[in-house]
Design a protein around this motif. Structure first.
Motif, PDB file in Angstrom:
ATOM      1  N   TYR A 255      15.008  -6.868   5.906  1.00 32.14           N
ATOM      2  CA  TYR A 255      13.664  -6.784   6.494  1.00 32.14           C
ATOM      3  C   TYR A 255      13.300  -5.325   6.780  1.00 32.14           C
ATOM      4  N   GLU A 256      14.286  -4.552   7.264  1.00 28.64           N
ATOM      5  CA  GLU A 256      14.047  -3.135   7.519  1.00 28.64           C
ATOM      6  C   GLU A 256      13.734  -2.401   6.210  1.00 28.64           C
ATOM      7  N   LEU A 257      14.426  -2.786   5.135  1.00 27.73           N
ATOM      8  CA  LEU A 257      14.196  -2.159   3.823  1.00 27.73           C
ATOM      9  C   LEU A 257      12.757  -2.390   3.350  1.00 27.73           C
ATOM     10  N   VAL A 258      12.286  -3.627   3.477  1.00 25.87           N
ATOM     11  CA  VAL A 258      10.908  -3.942   3.073  1.00 25.87           C
ATOM     12  C   VAL A 258       9.917  -3.133   3.909  1.00 25.87           C
ATOM     13  N   GLU A 259      10.225  -2.998   5.207  1.00 28.04           N
ATOM     14  CA  GLU A 259       9.358  -2.219   6.100  1.00 28.04           C
ATOM     15  C   GLU A 259       9.322  -0.749   5.662  1.00 28.04           C
ATOM     16  N   ALA A 261       9.853   0.419   2.765  1.00 28.99           N
ATOM     17  CA  ALA A 261       9.331   0.584   1.397  1.00 28.99           C
ATOM     18  C   ALA A 261       7.831   0.314   1.311  1.00 28.99           C
ATOM     19  N   GLN A 262       7.136   0.407   2.429  1.00 31.09           N
ATOM     20  CA  GLN A 262       5.711   0.041   2.451  1.00 31.09           C
ATOM     21  C   GLN A 262       4.895   0.776   1.390  1.00 31.09           C
ATOM     22  N   ASP A 263       5.119   2.060   1.241  1.00 31.28           N
ATOM     23  CA  ASP A 263       4.326   2.813   0.271  1.00 31.28           C
ATOM     24  C   ASP A 263       4.582   2.333  -1.154  1.00 31.28           C
ATOM     25  N   LYS A 264       5.827   1.967  -1.437  1.00 29.31           N
ATOM     26  CA  LYS A 264       6.163   1.475  -2.771  1.00 29.31           C
ATOM     27  C   LYS A 264       5.548   0.103  -3.024  1.00 29.31           C
ATOM     28  N   LEU A 265       5.417  -0.662  -1.966  1.00 27.38           N
ATOM     29  CA  LEU A 265       4.953  -2.041  -2.119  1.00 27.38           C
ATOM     30  C   LEU A 265       3.554  -2.235  -1.549  1.00 27.38           C
ATOM     31  N   HIS A 266       2.744  -1.178  -1.588  1.00 22.99           N
ATOM     32  CA  HIS A 266       1.430  -1.237  -0.932  1.00 22.99           C
ATOM     33  C   HIS A 266       0.529  -2.325  -1.503  1.00 22.99           C
ATOM     34  N   ASP A 269       1.032  -8.416  -0.766  1.00 25.60           N
ATOM     35  CA  ASP A 269       0.277  -9.015   0.331  1.00 25.60           C
ATOM     36  C   ASP A 269       1.018  -8.942   1.662  1.00 25.60           C
ATOM     37  N   LEU A 270       2.334  -9.012   1.627  1.00 26.09           N
ATOM     38  CA  LEU A 270       3.111  -8.939   2.864  1.00 26.09           C
ATOM     39  C   LEU A 270       2.786  -7.670   3.631  1.00 26.09           C
ATOM     40  N   ILE A 271       2.722  -6.545   2.923  1.00 27.74           N
ATOM     41  CA  ILE A 271       2.442  -5.262   3.555  1.00 27.74           C
ATOM     42  C   ILE A 271       0.972  -5.173   3.938  1.00 27.74           C
ATOM     43  N   ARG A 272       0.123  -5.668   3.058  1.00 24.78           N
ATOM     44  CA  ARG A 272      -1.327  -5.646   3.340  1.00 24.78           C
ATOM     45  C   ARG A 272      -1.632  -6.408   4.627  1.00 24.78           C
ATOM     46  N   GLU A 273      -1.031  -7.585   4.783  1.00 23.70           N
ATOM     47  CA  GLU A 273      -1.277  -8.390   5.975  1.00 23.70           C
ATOM     48  C   GLU A 273      -0.733  -7.704   7.222  1.00 23.70           C
ATOM     49  N   LYS A 274       0.429  -7.055   7.078  1.00 22.97           N
ATOM     50  CA  LYS A 274       1.029  -6.341   8.213  1.00 22.97           C
ATOM     51  C   LYS A 274       0.098  -5.214   8.669  1.00 22.97           C
ATOM     52  N   ARG A 275      -0.461  -4.478   7.716  1.00 23.48           N
ATOM     53  CA  ARG A 275      -1.362  -3.367   8.058  1.00 23.48           C
ATOM     54  C   ARG A 275      -2.657  -3.868   8.690  1.00 23.48           C
ATOM     55  N   LEU A 276      -3.213  -4.939   8.127  1.00 20.38           N
ATOM     56  CA  LEU A 276      -4.461  -5.493   8.657  1.00 20.38           C
ATOM     57  C   LEU A 276      -4.280  -5.975  10.094  1.00 20.38           C
ATOM     58  N   MET A 277      -3.205  -6.759  10.322  1.00 17.84           N
ATOM     59  CA  MET A 277      -2.971  -7.281  11.662  1.00 17.84           C
ATOM     60  C   MET A 277      -2.588  -6.159  12.625  1.00 17.84           C
TER      61      MET A 277
END
Length: 403
Positions: A255-259, A261-266, A269-277
């Motif tokens: 989970y920390e890795l996905v967090e 890697a936000q720029d790589k996975l911009h 949707d997981l990252i998009r939703e995290k940023r929106l919320m």
């Protein structure tokens, strides 16, 4: 495809999935984009001829009616749409009553097969497959003590394997020379990296055609040593898209890795939703440009004050309009999906239902009229679940807050 169109597609499939017919009366026809319409109509006329032999009169009448309805719709097309189309037709039961439906579905992806299907339910599996998250990433977190291997599939993280090492600590035991100890330690590290590489290759190779990339996390220099040593299968090695510093190498490390890697996975949707919320919650905490709850958000939408409308895709509400047949008064209320409610006008006459709309689609239309962006969030991510459970599934980030 926009989140609104994908939501409409999903809701349509849910609606069709609820329908049931008698015997094998419900017809589903899949037409891929390269199929000749004349050939399709020729087969349907053949099926029409054979349907005359069905023994049950009701089944015969219903099947013939469905085939004729499809043939009529096909006359409107010289060739299939860009993605092909799916046509459903038949007599279904709804609220204890029978009705005939014939609908043309233009899917978000190309229809993968030509198929004529009759059953008591519509055949929707190929269409439901189009709703599945397509992006898949391989995840590896490791240090010299342990390693965890997983997949990021859409918005879900799956743990596939966990390994521990036999690498001795940095302090040698008495009686061993420091040179010999370091050599044995390097051998143990190399063996552990090989075990992790083999396990990851075994876990990822079945998914290699789907993998968008592989992310590797851990402390320095472990992750760099593992990557540069090319311990992964050669087809997977070239899919590595980033190395990231993480503090944990167990499941929480994924989970920390996905967090990280936000720029790589911009685009994910997981990252998009995290940023929106995150943006929304910041405004809530500061009592700033945020609103939530249907009544408040609806009011701000009518004022043109909404910048971004946030809706949960699992929101199952409908906006129903009633009208009094005597005095003409109209009332709108929001009810749970498919709820029937008796409304009596102030003049004492029972009101009639004149319109029913899905609340997500209705609010989306209001937002688009004022130029607001619409974001429909799933409940598969923690942030999407929070939108539904903590804020009722309806929220907004505002342009301004009217006084």
């Amino acid at each position: 495809m926009t989140s609104k169109l994908m939501y409409e597609f999903k809701r349509k499939l849910e609606e069709l999935e609820r329908y049931k017919g008698r015997g094998t009366e419900l017809i589903t026809l899949y037409i891929p984009p390269d199929k000749n319409i004349a050939d399709v109509m020729s087969q349907l006329r053949s099926e029409l001829s054979q349907a005359e032999n069905i023994k049950s009169k009701q089944t015969r009448v219903n099947v013939i009616g469905g085939l004729e309805a499809i043939l009529q719709r096909l006359k409107m097309f010289k060739k299939p749409p860009e993605h092909g189309m799916v046509i459903v037709s038949g007599v279904v039961e709804e609220d204890g009553k029978q009705k005939r439906i014939t609908e043309i579905i233009i899917p978000p992806e190309p229809v993968p097969l030509y198929k004529y299907h009759c059953d008591s339910k519509f055949y929707l599996e190929p269409l439901k497959d189009m709703l599945k998250d397509k992006k898949v990433y391989g995840l590896i977190v490791l240090d010299r003590r342990e390693a965890t291997i997983g997949l990021l599939r859409g918005k879900r993280i799956e743990v596939l394997d966990y390994k521990t090492s036999n690498v001795p600590g940095k302090h040698r035991q008495g009686g061993q020379s420091s040179v010999r100890f370091e050599r044995l330690r390097e051998i143990a590290i190399n063996e552990f990296y090989k075990r992790v590489g083999d396990a990851a290759s075994e876990a990822f190779l079945p998914h290699k055609d789907q993998l968008e990339g592989i992310l590797i996390g851990g402390p320095s220099p472990t992750k760099e040593e593992f990557y540069k040593g090319e311990y992964l299968h050669h087809e997977l090695q070239k899919k590595v898209i980033g190395l990231f510093d993480v503090g944990y190498t167990d499941e929480s490390g994924l989970y920390e890795l996905v967090e990280k890697a936000q720029d790589k996975l911009h685009e994910l949707d997981l990252i998009r939703e995290k940023r929106l919320m995150g943006r929304f919650l910041k405004e809530v905490v500061n009592d700033g440009l945020a609103a939530y709850g249907e009544e408040e958000v609806r009011r701000y939408l009518t004022m043109g004050a909404v910048d971004t409308l946030l809706l949960s895709e699992d929101l199952r509400l409908e906006r129903v309009k009633y009208r009094c047949p005597k005095c003409g008064k109209e009332v709108e209320i929001t009810v749970r999906d498919e709820t029937k409610k008796k409304m009596v006008c102030e003049c004492g006459v029972e009101m009639e239902e004149v319109e029913r709309k899905d609340v997500v689609l209705e609010l989306s239309e209001l937002a688009e009229q004022s130029g607001a962006k619409v974001e429909i969030l799933s409940t598969e991510s923690e942030e999407g679940a929070m939108l539904l459970n903590a804020f009722g599934g309806i929220a907004a980030i505002l342009r301004f807050k009217p006084r």
